[in-house]
Design a protein around this motif. Structure first.
Motif: not given
Length: 328
Positions: A100-126
């Motif tokens: 959630p911290y990563r999503v909230m930090s990234l959302s102002p730059i690329i939007g909430t949906e793209r921030a959420s997908s990138s964070v979920i995708l990175y967590a999945m990859t990790h």
């Protein structure tokens, strides 16, 4: 991210970290650091490099999901990565703090949906690369270590578990993971009602996030493989920490054995994901993994102590970085 949310994440992490620090035997800690000498600082410094690899994998995931160039500085993303892992370490059930911290930090730059997908995708990859790492480590054990019936049974069970994990994540990559995770929460006691309401209110956003996740896997295979290989390289490089500590003890071990110690320990500790900083699970894993390679229990305890101190140092660094923002 708004300052009040930064303060909330920061205070939560500091409180949990303070509780953990009260559980330490400081005389034992000091004796361990003195015994490790400069190899302790090598282990701490190694993780500055490993976090850079984590950041790099996330960075290419973020850039791959954009049709236009994304203006994100690597050092800023590095700070968010370190702070996110610090929150994960201090949060029961792991990913409930840092993501959630990563999503909230990234959302102002690329939007909430793209921030959420990138964070979920990175967590999945990790997490996905952990399963690949464990499978490769099982193969490494079969090639390098003697096998008996008991060890063979454990390896067979571990292999089945890892194959199931790989299958689950490959399916999630193809079809998305957001809706799948929320549907799982619908069957968890205590979250059923909340999950149903959340899915009803945010069905469109969840579908968009899943479409972005599947798009990266299906259309950008090069990016997907790059992120996986970077994270996998990070897993193997982290075995150097075990080697650094064992060099202090003049233990006669190879890098391959250090990989096996790390693999078994991380597998055991991740099965206890609900414990903050995997307290107890990590130590028990080191003791059992070193014993499995004919090393004394004392070696496992010493390795676990040094690794625990390093984790606490980087957790403190990550929490402090939460409140550090570039002044406009």
């Amino acid at each position: 991210m708004k300052k009040k949310y930064q303060n909330m994440f920061f205070l939560f992490g500091i409180v949990v970290l303070a509780i953990m620090l009260t559980q330490l035997d400081y005389r034992q800690v000091w004796d361990g650091v003195k015994s490790a000498g400069y190899w302790f600082f090598a282990a701490v410094g190694l993780w500055a490099f490993l976090y850079a690899l984590n950041t790099w994998a996330w960075y290419i995931i973020i850039r791959s999901g954009s049709k236009e160039p994304v203006k994100i500085k690597f050092l800023w993303l590095y700070k968010i990565t370190v702070s996110g892992f610090a929150l994960n370490y201090t949060t029961p059930c792991g990913l409930m703090g840092g993501e959630p911290y990563r999503v909230m930090s990234l959302s102002p730059i690329i939007g909430t949906e793209r921030a959420s997908s990138s964070v979920i995708l990175y967590a999945m990859t990790h997490i996905f690369t952990h399963f690949i790492f464990w499978l490769l480590s099982i193969l490494l054990y079969l090639v390098t270590e003697p096998l008996n019936f008991f060890i063979g049974g454990i390896l067979a069970l571990a292999c089945a578990f890892c194959c199931l994990g790989v299958w689950f994540f490959l399916k999630g990559y193809r079809k998305g993971m957001a809706v799948r995770l929320m549907n799982l929460l619908k069957h968890v006691p205590g979250t059923k009602k909340w999950a149903r309401g959340f899915i009803e209110r945010h069905k469109e956003q969840l579908d968009t996030i899943d479409s972005q996740i599947s798009a990266l896997h299906n259309q950008n295979r090069k990016t997907f493989l790059s992120a996986v290989l970077i994270e996998l390289a990070c897993r193997f490089c982290s075995a150097l920490e075990v080697m650094f500590v064992l060099l202090v003890l003049n233990a006669d071990v190879s890098f391959a054995q250090c990989v096996l110690i790390l693999a078994f320990t991380s597998l055991f500790a991740n099965l206890l994901f609900f414990i903050p900083l995997q307290l107890g699970g990590r130590e028990g894993g080191f003791v059992m993994s070193t014993a499995g390679l004919a090393l004394s229990a004392g070696v496992g305890v010493f390795v676990a102590l040094i690794v625990r101190i390093r984790e606490l140092i980087w957790t403190a660094i990550g929490l402090l970085l939460i409140n550090i923002e570039k002044k406009q």
